[in-house]
Structure formats: structure tokens, C-alpha cells
Motif scaffolding. Sequence first.
Motif, PDB file in Angstrom:
ATOM      1  N   PRO A   1      37.913  51.168  45.765  1.00 15.89           N
ATOM      2  CA  PRO A   1      36.581  51.045  45.146  1.00 15.89           C
ATOM      3  C   PRO A   1      35.573  50.345  46.056  1.00 15.89           C
ATOM      4  CG  PRO A   1      38.226  49.742  43.960  1.00 15.89           C
ATOM      5  CD  PRO A   1      38.965  50.502  44.998  1.00 15.89           C
ATOM      6  N   SER A   2      36.046  49.565  47.028  1.00 13.13           N
ATOM      7  CA  SER A   2      35.099  48.841  47.883  1.00 13.13           C
ATOM      8  C   SER A   2      34.438  49.772  48.903  1.00 13.13           C
ATOM      9  CB  SER A   2      35.814  47.703  48.603  1.00 13.13           C
ATOM     10  OG  SER A   2      36.785  48.237  49.480  1.00 13.13           O
ATOM     11  N   ALA A   3      34.882  51.035  48.968  1.00 18.75           N
ATOM     12  CA  ALA A   3      34.301  51.959  49.939  1.00 18.75           C
ATOM     13  C   ALA A   3      32.896  52.416  49.537  1.00 18.75           C
ATOM     14  CB  ALA A   3      35.205  53.175  50.105  1.00 18.75           C
ATOM     15  N   HIS A   4      32.579  52.297  48.233  1.00 22.93           N
ATOM     16  CA  HIS A   4      31.229  52.701  47.815  1.00 22.93           C
ATOM     17  C   HIS A   4      30.207  51.682  48.295  1.00 22.93           C
ATOM     18  CE1 HIS A   4      32.935  55.634  45.046  1.00 22.93           C
ATOM     19  NE2 HIS A   4      33.756  54.707  44.615  1.00 22.93           N
ATOM     20  N   ASP A   5      29.061  52.161  48.726  1.00 28.64           N
ATOM     21  CA  ASP A   5      27.964  51.259  49.057  1.00 28.64           C
ATOM     22  C   ASP A   5      26.880  51.438  48.004  1.00 28.64           C
ATOM     23  OD1 ASP A   5      26.083  49.653  50.108  1.00 28.64           O
ATOM     24  OD2 ASP A   5      25.540  50.995  51.768  1.00 28.64           O
TER      25      ASP A   5
ATOM     26  N   ASP B   1      21.308  51.759  46.302  1.00 27.59           N
ATOM     27  CA  ASP B   1      21.090  52.829  45.338  1.00 27.59           C
ATOM     28  C   ASP B   1      22.212  52.761  44.304  1.00 27.59           C
ATOM     29  OD1 ASP B   1      20.347  55.088  44.064  1.00 27.59           O
ATOM     30  OD2 ASP B   1      20.924  56.477  45.669  1.00 27.59           O
ATOM     31  N   ALA B   2      21.847  52.432  43.070  1.00 31.72           N
ATOM     32  CA  ALA B   2      22.880  52.286  42.045  1.00 31.72           C
ATOM     33  C   ALA B   2      23.382  53.655  41.596  1.00 31.72           C
ATOM     34  CB  ALA B   2      22.328  51.501  40.871  1.00 31.72           C
ATOM     35  N   PRO B   3      24.666  53.744  41.260  1.00 31.41           N
ATOM     36  CA  PRO B   3      25.213  55.038  40.848  1.00 31.41           C
ATOM     37  C   PRO B   3      24.901  55.339  39.386  1.00 31.41           C
ATOM     38  CG  PRO B   3      26.924  53.388  40.799  1.00 31.41           C
ATOM     39  CD  PRO B   3      25.684  52.679  41.265  1.00 31.41           C
ATOM     40  N   SER B   4      24.925  56.590  39.046  1.00 34.63           N
ATOM     41  CA  SER B   4      24.811  57.002  37.652  1.00 34.63           C
ATOM     42  C   SER B   4      25.588  58.300  37.502  1.00 34.63           C
ATOM     43  CB  SER B   4      23.350  57.218  37.283  1.00 34.63           C
ATOM     44  OG  SER B   4      22.800  58.203  38.136  1.00 34.63           O
ATOM     45  N   LEU B   5      25.725  58.760  36.258  1.00 36.06           N
ATOM     46  CA  LEU B   5      26.458  59.999  36.036  1.00 36.06           C
ATOM     47  C   LEU B   5      25.540  61.170  36.362  1.00 36.06           C
ATOM     48  CD1 LEU B   5      29.343  60.574  35.002  1.00 36.06           C
ATOM     49  CD2 LEU B   5      28.328  61.124  32.813  1.00 36.06           C
TER      50      LEU B   5
ATOM     51  N   CYS C   1      28.037  58.806  40.654  1.00 37.40           N
ATOM     52  CA  CYS C   1      27.773  58.557  42.064  1.00 37.40           C
ATOM     53  C   CYS C   1      26.287  58.266  42.240  1.00 37.40           C
ATOM     54  CB  CYS C   1      28.171  59.776  42.899  1.00 37.40           C
ATOM     55  SG  CYS C   1      27.268  61.273  42.456  1.00 37.40           S
ATOM     56  N   ASN C   2      25.908  57.874  43.464  1.00 38.39           N
ATOM     57  CA  ASN C   2      24.481  57.706  43.731  1.00 38.39           C
ATOM     58  C   ASN C   2      23.970  58.914  44.518  1.00 38.39           C
ATOM     59  OD1 ASN C   2      25.230  57.296  46.372  1.00 38.39           O
ATOM     60  ND2 ASN C   2      25.024  55.069  46.287  1.00 38.39           N
ATOM     61  N   GLU C   3      22.703  58.866  44.894  1.00 36.90           N
ATOM     62  CA  GLU C   3      22.096  60.056  45.466  1.00 36.90           C
ATOM     63  C   GLU C   3      22.743  60.459  46.797  1.00 36.90           C
ATOM     64  OE1 GLU C   3      17.911  59.905  45.192  1.00 36.90           O
ATOM     65  OE2 GLU C   3      17.643  61.901  46.027  1.00 36.90           O
ATOM     66  N   ALA C   4      22.990  59.440  47.632  1.00 31.87           N
ATOM     67  CA  ALA C   4      23.586  59.728  48.939  1.00 31.87           C
ATOM     68  C   ALA C   4      24.946  60.396  48.784  1.00 31.87           C
ATOM     69  CB  ALA C   4      23.721  58.437  49.737  1.00 31.87           C
ATOM     70  N   GLU C   5      25.729  59.870  47.850  1.00 33.74           N
ATOM     71  CA  GLU C   5      27.067  60.431  47.642  1.00 33.74           C
ATOM     72  C   GLU C   5      26.993  61.859  47.119  1.00 33.74           C
ATOM     73  OE1 GLU C   5      29.939  56.620  46.734  1.00 33.74           O
ATOM     74  OE2 GLU C   5      28.657  57.361  45.132  1.00 33.74           O
ATOM     75  N   GLN C   6      26.027  62.085  46.245  1.00 38.40           N
ATOM     76  CA  GLN C   6      25.889  63.440  45.703  1.00 38.40           C
ATOM     77  C   GLN C   6      25.507  64.423  46.809  1.00 38.40           C
ATOM     78  OE1 GLN C   6      23.057  63.953  42.550  1.00 38.40           O
ATOM     79  NE2 GLN C   6      23.495  66.124  42.364  1.00 38.40           N
ATOM     80  N   LYS C   7      24.637  63.960  47.698  1.00 34.98           N
ATOM     81  CA  LYS C   7      24.155  64.839  48.759  1.00 34.98           C
ATOM     82  C   LYS C   7      25.251  65.125  49.782  1.00 34.98           C
ATOM     83  CE  LYS C   7      19.395  64.208  49.220  1.00 34.98           C
ATOM     84  NZ  LYS C   7      18.495  63.148  49.667  1.00 34.98           N
ATOM     85  N   LEU C   8      25.919  64.041  50.198  1.00 36.95           N
ATOM     86  CA  LEU C   8      26.865  64.178  51.305  1.00 36.95           C
ATOM     87  C   LEU C   8      28.291  64.443  50.848  1.00 36.95           C
ATOM     88  CD1 LEU C   8      25.461  61.132  53.261  1.00 36.95           C
ATOM     89  CD2 LEU C   8      25.146  63.526  53.886  1.00 36.95           C
TER      90      LEU C   8
END
Lengths: 319, 346
Positions: free
Chosen positions: A284-288, A292-296, A307-314
Amino acid sequence: MSQTNRQNATALPPEAPLLEVRNLSVAFGRGRKRFEALKNISFSIYPGETFGVAGESGSGKTTLGRAILRIYPPSQGGVYYKGAKISGPIGKAEDRRLTRNMQMIFQDPMSSLNERAKVEAIVSEGLQNLSRVSPDTRRAKVKNALKEVGLRPEFADRFPHEFSGGQRQRIGIARAMIMEPEFIVADEPVSALDVSVRAQVLNLMSRLRREKGLSYLFISHDMSVMRYICDRVAALYQGVMVELADTETLFTRPMHPYTRALLSAVPLPDPALEKNKTLTVYDPSAHDYTKDAPSLREVEPGHFVFCNEAEQKLGFDFL
Amino acid sequence: MAVDTDRDGRGAILSVRSLNVDFTLRGARHRVLRDVSLDVRRGENLAIVGESGSGKSVFCKSLMGLLDANGRVESGEILYEGADLATLTEKEWLKIRGKEIAIVMQDPMTSLNPLIPIGRQITEALRLHRGLKGKAAREAAMGYLRDVGIAQPELRFKQYPHEFSGGMRQRAVIAIAIACRPKILICDEPTTAIDVTIQAQILDLLLSLQQKYQLTTIYITHDLGVVARVADRVAVMYAGDFVEIGTTEEIFYDPRHPYVWALLSSMPQLAKKGENLYSIEGSPPDLSSPLAGDAFAPRNRYALKIDFVRRPPLFSLTETHQARSWLLDPRAPKHERPETKGGGAG
């Protein structure tokens, strides 16, 4: 979306959910001891659907089932049944109606039946709590419920210790079915059962769903059972719903790293595959999430990932 | 069945011969193990598979001299290093139990003492079985904690079981078991009480320890996924008797006993959505009356007439593969085997 069972909806229009969970949080304790077991959970269950909740111990999956059945009050958000709010204070008539419509199947059939009561009393208890029934009707209903779950009607006069694990779980299901429910919360209904008996109980649950148009909230940690029985599956991690999708999507295209870890841990009954399997471990510590806070987020139709926007994109592969 | 030596000359470290175990329950005798024979080979990973009530735990408990008070070995031998364990007195058992044959129980919550720090529970074993004391015992215990993958052993040494997570507790239990340097390690459902994502880690740990300490491990489990991951050889038990014994590949890819077919077919991994899962009808036999023939016959859709009358002999299929089913008799009628080979879920 591809829920095959939505079409089976009878009483309601096909797109109206039977049960809705909106921004539900459940907290225990107060002050410094306050612990949030569920954080902002939202989803809907449609008539005839089997909705799976996957997660490990401590993920909040049992709390979720109990909050839906009004055993735990929500600290925020609410539960809606056929569009009406059922969490919080409700009237007596409404309470009786819900008790009848929403039932539960428990995990351990060895400890969830009263050892001192006969099967007839166990199975009919819910019925007697709600209304006065004559002994004759009661008996007839018990026999009918036992037949429905594949037990012999004469078992009504026996005690729980005379039955095997699989038979006891059937008694537990008969206890729920006698109320003629529309919705059942099944909390790990087969994890305490042996492989062959597990298959019998799963078949029974599928048959009842087909014949009675039941909907299930199916709570389990066993992903192989989930894949077999559920239409959609939500993965819970420490009180957060990290992913929600229809079963095949979740199993073939899992996005969240926790879902991937959970799926990689599924034991395969094939030595060649199992011995060469690589495990994915979730960190879980791998998320930054500092910037940018995550949401569903809905990453594809009907597929939600926390996830957050960066995670969704990449995607998560860069983690 | 006397197969003492393997092709690679590893030989049997433990030989069970015609073991019969009875339990007295509410005044009635139950034969829980019926004329059971099995060789455990030195350095192997053997899995004993069966459903609850099949007798797999009783089998392993009799190897440890841990049968409940109402159970006893009626006849048969358990040969270990030239001694017959079935005849040992309780005092003699103390020299075998833990030191030669150790066990890891199912639930780490109940096999640790909640009132004693983890470290002392390991040094206790070291003191009793290996005579280590004080600093030497402490050092050795730290080493074992490190061995089982517990980080910060200095800190963990002083902690109590409630400060450990489920997976960590199971690791601690394993540390206690290997601290006595046993030759045989019995793992009774080692992962059933543990979360799925931790299960595989514990199994991999057991495999690496088996290599490191050249252990012979016996896994008792009902989980065929566990078997597939760890076992070299599998023995399938039904109603107190081994119905099929073979290498893991033989059991999974070429099973011969109808019970094993049924067991493999009822895995949900194999089923298609919307179709019924394969299930075995009926329930296991009542062991309070003597069984005639094959115990599985009443639930077996392939049963022959003779299955109800005479107990099938153990047919040898290969040097490593044996099954107890009349279907393997050359006179048996032709039969179609169901599809069982695991396809996997992931």
C-alpha cells in the motif's frame, strides 16, 4: 454492463436497484479509539443479482453485510431498499417487512444453530417472532422449507448434532428461506464446508436464486467460489472498496494492485500451474496520494477502481 | 505393500503397516482407521488429502502419540528408525515427540500460549530437547525467528502472541517446531486459518525450510490448491483408508479412484457459470458398524456389484501409483472417466 440477471427482474423495472448503498461509513468506538471499519462505500444490487464482496480478514466485508441488515448503524451515508432509506429509525411495520424480506446465511453451521433446539424450532423461529402462526401451519411451513433445501421433512424432530456440516448449512438456509425473503446476505456460506459438500450448497443457492428470484450479497475470501457464483464482485481492502466490476472483467482485467494480489493468491488445483505461479504482493505504500487524493473512478463502463488521476491515466504498472 | 526403497535410494523414514485405530464414542466403537499402510520417504513432501471425518488427522495424531483419550491403536505397526512407535509408553514418546517428529497445528491462535512471550516459547523447546540454556538458547531462538522470515527478531522475541498478526503467529509456531531439529514435520492444515494472500507465503516458507533442514514433511489438508503447490506425493484418504497413492502429477492428471475423480471435479475452478457444480451425493459412511466392500461404493456412480461386497485390493499402476478400486481389475467392465484435469482460475 453485462449483468445477465438484470433481465430476470420481475417486480421492479430492470434498471431500478433492489438495494442501494450510498456513501456508507461505519465506525466503532469514539474519540481516540474511533475506528472506521467502512469508508464511503457505494454500490447497488439489482434484482436477481449475486453481488460478491471479496476481501481478507479485517477488510470490513462482514461489517458491510451487517450494516446492510441494520445490525450496525452507519456513521455516515445510508442503505436504501427499493428506493426507501432503511438505515436509521424506521417504523415498526417497515421493520417487520424488512426482517421478512432480508435474511442472512451464516458462515459456520457448527456454531450458528442452537444445540438445544429441535430443527423445527430453529427453522420456524423467525416466523414466530413476526406473527402468530398456528402449530399446524408452522409445521407445514417447516416441512416445506426443509424439502426446498433438499432435506427430509422428518428431520424437523431432530437436534442439530445429528447432522453433518453440509446438512447443518442446509438447515441454516431453510431458516432463512422460510421467511420467503427477496434478499439474502450470505457471509462466507461455504468456507467451513468440505469440497464436495461445498459444491452441493453452492448448487442449492444457485437453484434457489433461479426459482425464487433471490438476490444475494455473497461475502467470501475464496475467489474461485466468487468467480463461479457472482455476477459482479467488489474487492474490499481495509474498509475501502478498491475495485468493482462484473466478475469476468475483474478476473481477466484486474486494475488495482490489491485485486491483482488477491487473484494471484487463488490456489489452483493443478500442480504444473501452481508450482510455477508467481505471487503478486500488494504494497500500500507504493501509492503516492500526497498531491492527488484517490477516489472511485469509472475506468471503463461498469468497472470502478479506487485511484487518482495519474494512476487512472498511466495504469498501476508503474508502481 | 512393502515398498521400502525408492529408486533414488531415499528409502522410507517412516512405515505404517496395517494400522487400525478405534474410537469409543457414546459407548459405541468406531473404527476410524481401517487397516492403513503407508510409507513416508526420507526428504519428501507428502500430502494427505481427505475431507473432514476421513481420518487424516487421526492418522497423523497416531504418528505423534497424540490420540485423544477415547482412541487407541488396535493393531498394526508404525516403524520409525527401527522402533515401533505404536507400542511406546507415554514416557518414551517424550523423546520422539517434538524432537524426532514435530507438528504445526492448524490454528496458530490456539497453539501458542498467550501468557508467555514468543521468545520464551521457542527457548523452552530448545531447553527441553537440546539442552540449550541462557544466551545460547536466546541466540539460537533469534536465528530460528530469522529463518521463518520474522523481521526484527530482537523486538519480536519479547513480544506476546497477541502482538503478532495471524501469518506471523503461524511463522512463530513453525519456528518452535523446527527449533528441535525434527526429522519429520507434520503440518496439519497449516494455512486454513490464514488469509489467502499470506497462505502461499507460508507454504513457500515451509518448502524452503524443508530444503534447508532436510526435513520430511507431511501435509494434512483438504485444499487441493495447497497440495498442488507443495506436494511431491499425495495419499488420498476416504473413510479411514487410503484409496489412492501416487505422485502429485499422477493424482492430478491421471487419477484412478472414483472418489478422486469426484473430488477433483467438484472444484469450482473447473465449473462454468450457470452450470451446476459437480457434487458428490450422499454423505460419508457411518464408521460405528463394520464396512463391507469399498466404503465409497454407495456414493459412487461407477460402483460395481463387487464394490458392495469385498474390499478392493491395492492395484499397482506404476511403481509410485496405487489405487484401491475394483474398476482397475482386468475383469472390470469398460468405463468412461470424467474430465478432471485442472484448468485453473487465474
